[in-house]
Design a protein around this motif. Structure first.
Motif, PDB file in Angstrom:
ATOM      1  N   ASN A  52      35.986  22.132  30.410  1.00 13.01           N
ATOM      2  CA  ASN A  52      34.874  22.935  29.902  1.00 13.01           C
ATOM      3  C   ASN A  52      33.557  22.221  30.154  1.00 13.01           C
ATOM      4  O   ASN A  52      33.407  21.046  29.823  1.00 13.01           O
ATOM      5  CB  ASN A  52      35.039  23.186  28.405  1.00 13.01           C
ATOM      6  N   SER A  54      30.943  22.532  28.569  1.00 14.32           N
ATOM      7  CA  SER A  54      30.355  22.174  27.273  1.00 14.32           C
ATOM      8  C   SER A  54      31.032  20.978  26.598  1.00 14.32           C
ATOM      9  O   SER A  54      30.624  20.571  25.507  1.00 14.32           O
ATOM     10  CB  SER A  54      30.439  23.379  26.326  1.00 14.32           C
ATOM     11  N   TYR A 107      38.965  30.166  30.257  1.00 13.81           N
ATOM     12  CA  TYR A 107      37.639  30.558  30.728  1.00 13.81           C
ATOM     13  C   TYR A 107      37.612  32.086  30.843  1.00 13.81           C
ATOM     14  O   TYR A 107      37.857  32.642  31.919  1.00 13.81           O
ATOM     15  CB  TYR A 107      37.332  29.894  32.075  1.00 13.81           C
ATOM     16  N   ASP A 115      31.178  28.057  31.371  1.00 10.91           N
ATOM     17  CA  ASP A 115      31.836  26.955  30.664  1.00 10.91           C
ATOM     18  C   ASP A 115      33.025  26.397  31.444  1.00 10.91           C
ATOM     19  O   ASP A 115      33.783  25.584  30.944  1.00 10.91           O
ATOM     20  CB  ASP A 115      32.280  27.395  29.262  1.00 10.91           C
TER      21      ASP A 115
END
Length: 140
Positions: A52, A54, A107, A115
């Motif tokens: 990810n 993030s 995702y 992301d």
């Protein structure tokens, strides 16, 4: 002594379902995370994983690209640590290269999900443990 590091380590990587990646946090401490097995590799020099964008790990690699990957074969009690650098890739070509059916579970927006990113690890050296001995090697 390993005769062919690329073959020995490569076979090990292909059989194991888990990889452990290491990064350096903002205070200079090492951190480790278990990951699903790599999606693609070019010998043992270049290894690709998904994660990810993030994530904490991505932020750490963007700050300090020093990294390692450890593979542990518990059945034969052997392991290998590869040292090198980790790049965070967000371009469409890289993302499409390792996308797999079912990735929408992680995702939801698909291959273009902001992301979703690719971690590209480039090894420079390694350390292999087997039969109660450790051996350093250079990755070419």
């Amino acid at each position: 002594m390993m005769r062919d590091a690329e073959k020995t380590v490569g076979n090990m990587i292909d059989k194991l379902k888990t990889a452990f990646i290491g990064s350096v946090d903002g205070e200079g401490f090492p951190t480790i995370k278990a990951m699903l097995q790599p999606r693609k590799r070019e010998g043992i020099k270049t290894i690709y994983l998904t994660t990810n964008t993030s994530s904490m790990r991505v932020a750490q690699y963007r700050e300090n690209n020093h990294a390692c990957i450890y593979f542990c074969d518990t059945r034969f009690f052997r392991g290998v640590m590869l040292r090198g650098a980790m790049e965070v890739l967000t371009d469409n070509a890289s993302k499409e290269m390792i996308w797999q059916e079912g990735d929408t579970m992680y995702y939801p927006e698909g291959v273009t999900d902001p992301d979703y990113c690719v971690l590209k690890f480039t090894a420079v050296s390694g350390r292999f443990y087997s039969n109660f001995k450790s051996e350093d090697f250079v990755v070419e």
